[in-house]
Design a protein around this motif. Structure first.
Motif, short mmCIF file in Angstrom:
data_model
loop_
_atom_site.label_atom_id
_atom_site.label_comp_id
_atom_site.label_asym_id
_atom_site.label_seq_id
_atom_site.Cartn_x
_atom_site.Cartn_y
_atom_site.Cartn_z
N SER A 1 -82.19 17.90 83.65
CA SER A 1 -82.57 16.75 84.48
C SER A 1 -84.08 16.69 84.66
CB SER A 1 -81.88 16.81 85.85
OG SER A 1 -80.48 16.71 85.72
N THR A 2 -84.71 17.86 84.81
CA THR A 2 -86.17 17.91 84.92
C THR A 2 -86.81 17.35 83.66
OG1 THR A 2 -86.04 19.89 86.32
CG2 THR A 2 -88.15 19.43 85.25
N LEU A 3 -86.30 17.76 82.49
CA LEU A 3 -86.84 17.25 81.23
C LEU A 3 -86.65 15.74 81.11
CD1 LEU A 3 -85.62 19.98 78.69
CD2 LEU A 3 -87.91 19.70 79.63
N ALA A 4 -85.45 15.27 81.44
CA ALA A 4 -85.16 13.85 81.28
C ALA A 4 -86.02 12.99 82.19
CB ALA A 4 -83.68 13.58 81.56
N ILE A 5 -86.13 13.38 83.44
CA ILE A 5 -86.90 12.58 84.39
C ILE A 5 -88.39 12.68 84.11
CG2 ILE A 5 -87.51 12.36 86.84
CD1 ILE A 5 -84.55 13.06 87.42
N GLY A 6 -88.83 13.87 83.64
CA GLY A 6 -90.22 13.99 83.22
C GLY A 6 -90.55 13.06 82.07
N LEU A 7 -89.64 12.99 81.09
CA LEU A 7 -89.83 12.06 79.96
C LEU A 7 -89.83 10.62 80.43
CD1 LEU A 7 -87.54 13.74 77.28
CD2 LEU A 7 -90.02 13.49 77.14
N HIS A 8 -88.99 10.33 81.40
CA HIS A 8 -88.93 8.97 81.96
C HIS A 8 -90.23 8.63 82.69
CE1 HIS A 8 -87.27 6.43 85.51
NE2 HIS A 8 -87.79 5.63 84.61
N ASN A 9 -90.75 9.60 83.45
CA ASN A 9 -91.95 9.36 84.26
C ASN A 9 -93.21 9.21 83.41
OD1 ASN A 9 -90.58 9.36 86.67
ND2 ASN A 9 -91.05 11.48 87.18
#
Length: 257
Positions: A119-127
């Motif tokens: 989730s950290t990776l996904a939201i970081g990529l989103h941000n």
């Protein structure tokens, strides 16, 4: 090197990204682990990612790609890049260690940390591309930059919850929950800084649209493959389902502000 407009835009992107940390306040309020709460938080996180993909990322990607390539080609391109994101997420998933289910409660504990990590990776990529968008808007127009910053900040808060809760419940460490949430949020000002230093000449409707579509595919994969199945493994299936729908419903409402 840093003119007033650049400094202003970078500050706005930093505020938007760090609003993710507000999600960790939930950890401070709820310090006792409850499997029902874990189930709810994972379902909520899955709903947030699905909603962000379908109400935020994909519409933006379609608009950008259609303005660049025309309506029909734009839709085809956004679909291709969406599928590319799914393939990328599936490929990365093979490199993240999986714990065998027969390990019972220990499996749940370790798998929960894995869910928080992806989730950290996904939201970081989103941000990251959001940081680029915030920088560009804030650089050209202060009023537009402020409105985009507020909108992003409001939907970054539940995203922060979706990272902080599984990390905290798997490790028992508020510090680790804060650290991983910070890492997902700092991607936004990093994206803004790169936009200023390197990417500005190459940012156009096509590149942003492609990025948004790919990230949408990544987030959908993580929600469907990781978050929602994990939310149901504790036995609170109805709680997980309701929480998923709450996550889906909440994200569009954040755009009211």
């Amino acid at each position: 090197m840093f003119d007033d407009n650049s400094v202003r835009a970078l500050i706005l992107s930093f505020i938007a990204g760090m609003s993710t940390l507000i999600g960790t306040l939930v950890v401070f309020i709820v310090k006792q682990r409850s499997e029902k709460l874990v189930s709810a938080s994972l379902g909520f996180a899955g709903g947030v990612m699905i909603s962000v993909s379908f109400t935020d990322l994909l519409p933006n990607a379609n608009e950008l790609l259609q303005s660049y390539s025309g309506e029909k080609i734009g839709i085809i391109l956004s679909t291709i890049f969406l599928l590319l994101g799914v393939v990328i997420a599936g490929g990365l998933d093979r490199f993240v260690p999986h714990i065998e289910e027969q390990q019972g409660e220990d499996y749940k504990h370790q798998n929960l940390f894995r869910v928080g990590f992806v989730s950290t990776l996904a939201i970081g990529l989103h941000n990251f591309p959001e940081g680029i968008a915030t920088f560009m808007a804030g650089y050209d127009n202060l009023a537009l930059g402020l409105s985009i910053t507020l909108a992003i900040a409001m939907h970054n808060i539940p995203e922060g919850i979706s990272v902080a809760m599984p990390i905290y419940f798997s490790t028992g460490s508020i510090g680790k929950a804060f650290k991983y949430t910070f890492l997902s949020g700092i991607a936004e000002p990093i994206g803004a800084l790169l936009a200023f230093l390197i990417l500005k000449p190459y940012i156009n409707d096509f590149s942003l649209g492609a990025i948004f579509s790919v990230i949408s595919g990544i987030m959908l994969y993580i929600a469907i493959e990781e978050l929602i199945p994990s939310s149901r493994q504790y036995g609170y299936i109805r709680t997980a389902l309701i929480s998923t729908f709450i996550g889906i419903i909440l994200m569009p409402l954040t755009h009211i502000l």
